[in-house]
Design an enzyme around this catalytic site. Structure first.
Site, PDB file in Angstrom:
ATOM      1  N   GLU A 183      38.821   7.005 -26.434  1.00 33.71           N
ATOM      2  CA  GLU A 183      39.216   8.162 -26.170  1.00 33.71           C
ATOM      3  C   GLU A 183      40.413   7.933 -25.478  1.00 33.71           C
ATOM      4  OE1 GLU A 183      38.487  11.038 -22.439  1.00 33.71           O
ATOM      5  OE2 GLU A 183      36.548  10.161 -23.293  1.00 33.71           O
ATOM      6  N   ARG A 194      47.846  10.567 -20.693  1.00 30.46           N
ATOM      7  CA  ARG A 194      48.400  10.216 -19.758  1.00 30.46           C
ATOM      8  C   ARG A 194      49.654   9.586 -19.842  1.00 30.46           C
ATOM      9  NH1 ARG A 194      43.043   7.999 -15.948  1.00 30.46           N
ATOM     10  NH2 ARG A 194      41.489   9.719 -16.841  1.00 30.46           N
ATOM     11  N   LYS A 245      31.440  16.925 -20.110  1.00 30.60           N
ATOM     12  CA  LYS A 245      31.702  15.833 -19.407  1.00 30.60           C
ATOM     13  C   LYS A 245      31.409  16.284 -18.011  1.00 30.60           C
ATOM     14  CE  LYS A 245      35.883  13.273 -18.272  1.00 30.60           C
ATOM     15  NZ  LYS A 245      37.070  12.756 -18.716  1.00 30.60           N
TER      16      LYS A 245
END
Length: 226
Positions: free
Chosen positions: A55, A59, A143
């Site tokens: 994943e 960022r 999530k």
């Protein structure tokens, strides 16, 4: 990647198949890639460690190129995008070849964009209200983030009592020491973890250590679910 290729990818890869693959792995490496040159050795390390999944978080500015590189070099690897905060990021991730999208929170625009295009999406939730929003969109996996700060296994058990069919990917504060406790819970499909591929190890070029961490996580997950 052109729109036609994107459409073909997601017509072949059914949403349920991708989510089932995440659950089968049990542990999803959450990676922050600062240098696209790290993508290939990282992918090789994860595959060699028995964890062919990543994943890639949005960022850093290298995220899109890193996703494309992993998809190109490791076509059987399950590559997704994390920390997706906008539709623009979701579009970029899918165009690069991402097979699933993960968000830290529940953004209606991102979720609805993915659903319209048949892209597996795993939005972040903490509260019952957010789980209801996911349920209303027929999502089967969300999530739970930040897992440890949001109450950990006890909070998941409380949510499960109200939403018995919802599955969770627990992420946030999870590492080799506590991941087994999450994976033993019936509502936890998988756990996401940044401990599997720390930025410091990538910066140091120590991909052998990442391979060992991946192999350890595979062993922990197998034992937890036996």
């Amino acid at each position: 990647m052109d729109p036609g290729t994107v459409a073909r990818r997601h017509s072949v890869d059914a949403v349920s198949d991708v989510l089932a693959a995440l659950a089968a792995l049990g542990v999803v490496p959450v990676v922050v890639i600062d240098d696209v040159g790290h993508a290939e050795p990282l992918g090789a390390a994860l595959v060699a460690g028995g964890l062919p999944c990543a994943e890639v978080t949005f960022r850093t500015s290298a995220a899109t190129a890193a996703i494309a590189r992993l998809v190109e070099r490791f076509p059987t690897m399950l590559v997704g995008a994390g920390t997706v905060l906008s539709v623009d990021q979701a579009e970029a991730a899918v165009a690069a070849g991402s097979r699933f999208v993960v968000s830290p929170g529940f953004d209606d625009a991102v979720v609805d964009w993915c659903l319209r295009r048949g892209v597996p999406v795993v939005p972040g939730v903490t509260t019952a209200t957010e789980v209801i929003r996911a349920s209303n969109r027929k999502l089967g996996l969300v999530k739970f983030f930040p897992a440890e700060l949001a109450g950990g296994p006890a909070a998941l058990q409380a949510l499960h009592s109200v939403f018995p069919t919802m599955k969770f990917m627990a992420t946030g504060g999870i590492d080799a020491a506590n991941v087994a406790g999450y994976l033993r819970l019936p509502m936890v499909a998988a756990c996401g973890g940044s401990w599997l591929a720390p930025r410091a190890l990538m910066a140091a070029g120590d991909f052998a250590a990442i391979e060992r961490l991946a192999a350890e996580a595979v062993s922990i997950a197998r034992d937890a679910r036996t």
